[in-house]
Design an enzyme around this catalytic site. Structure first.
Site, PDB file in Angstrom:
ATOM      1  CB  THR A  98       3.382  11.584   2.953  1.00 11.73           C
ATOM      2  OG1 THR A  98       4.754  11.540   3.316  1.00 11.73           O
ATOM      3  CG2 THR A  98       3.210  11.073   1.528  1.00 11.73           C
ATOM      4  CE  LYS A 173       7.022  10.048   1.103  1.00  9.11           C
ATOM      5  NZ  LYS A 173       8.131   9.580   1.913  1.00  9.11           N
ATOM      6  CE  LYS A 241       0.065   8.590   4.648  1.00 13.05           C
ATOM      7  NZ  LYS A 241       0.858   9.790   4.588  1.00 13.05           N
TER       8      LYS A 241
END
Ligand code: NAP
Length: 289
Positions: A98, A173, A241
């Site tokens: 990711t 995502k 994050k």
């Protein structure tokens, strides 16, 4: 059967690489920065390991990776002994990290320059999804190499889709994480309120989960949230994050993400409470303290 390398044998990568061998029947070479993990994987699954990303990538049809963040990905691909220096022409690099859409576009362009293809392919489904080989994979890149990669990704995916050009997988995502952030906070507030109101939380959730408030988070996490147990799946550090990546992209595209920004601050409080490795449902801990 294809020749495949997998770089990054973490919580996600270790079982994903195993599915490539056991379910996909591929010829698998692994690389991990901490070599002991690669040795353990080889001992368990009888593949091969390589000492560097470059060595792992040499002669492969597909190279998959799943490391932490943009910087890690840059090191594994373009760093000294990075995988891109070992890729053969016509091969496909599939990244499951990711990361930002920016680095996906940068690596796509660099791959094209060197004569191979790059697909950004972040995943959803957590540790259990990786172990059971039922991940959702969100992809960006060109259709032809995607078509080839999809057949290999199938070893650990229940759902895999090409959503647009390079970066579209990472953007999808981001949408996934934005949807989850506010939802988990809503669930945390609901359970917290139910407790304060003196209700039987189990009876409440069993009832309302049959109605419009139903969600995956509600069905799979309410019991552990009510019990204050947070050792499942996706860590708060990882979520922060990801929310930082979402905020960075929103600054560029003009999207308004007030709830995601607020929830990010709540996660910062959870980190201060010692919850960096707690899972994302720990938002309730700051309400119940
Ligand atoms: P993890 O267990 O911390 O594993 C990270 C892996 O990347 C390790 O193999 C690590 O090697 C390697 N790595 C990190 N930095 C590196 C570098 N600079 N050079 C070479 N290798 C490096 O993480 P994870 O939970 O598998 O997550 C990996 C990615 O998937 C992250 O982007 C995360 O956001 C995403 N993701 C995770 C989940 C989840 O539930 N865990 C769900 C969806 C998506 P070492 O062994 O040497 O440290």
């Amino acid at each position: 059967m294809a020749k495949v390398a997998f770089l990054g044998l973490g919580v996600m990568g270790y079982p994903m690489a195993a599915h490539l061998k056991a379910k996909g029947g591929h010829d698998v070479t692994v690389y991990n920065r901490t070599a002991a993990k690669a040795q353990a994987w080889v001992a368990q699954h009888q593949g091969r390991s390589a000492p560097t990303p470059k060595a792992a990538a040499e002669g492969q049809d597909f190279v998959m990776t799943c490391v932490g963040n943009d910087d890690d990905l840059r090191q594994v691909t373009l760093g000294r002994e990075g995988a891109f220096a070992g890729m053969r022409k016509g091969a496909v690099f599939v990244d499951h990290t990711t990361a930002s859409a920016e680095i996906a576009r940068e690596l796509y362009a660099e791959a094209k320059k060197r004569g191979f293809d790059f697909i950004d392919a972040p995943v959803s489904g957590g540790q259990a999804g990786a172990e059971n080989g039922v991940l959702t994979v969100m992809c960006g890149g060109d259709a032809e190499p995607y078509g080839r990669a999809e057949k290999v990704i199938a070893a650990y995916a229940r759902m895999c889709k090409l959503l647009g050009p390079a970066g579209a997988g990472q953007l999808t995502k981001m949408v996934n994480q934005i949807c989850i952030a506010g939802l988990v906070q809503g669930l945390a507030e609901g359970i917290h309120f139910a407790k304060k109101a003196g209700l039987d939380v189990q009876a409440v959730i069993e009832t309302i989960s049959k109605g419009a408030a139903q969600s995956w988070q509600m069905e799979n996490r309410y019991q552990t949230m009510a019990a204050g147990k947070f050792d499942f799946g996706f860590a708060v550090d990882w979520m922060r994050k990801d929310l930082a990546i979402c905020a960075g992209e929103a600054r560029k595209n003009g999207a308004s993400l007030p709830v995601a920004a607020l929830v990010d601050q709540f996660y910062a409080e959870v980190q201060k409470m010692g919850g960096r490795r707690w899972d994302t449902s720990s938002l309730i801990a700051r309400l119940d303290r």
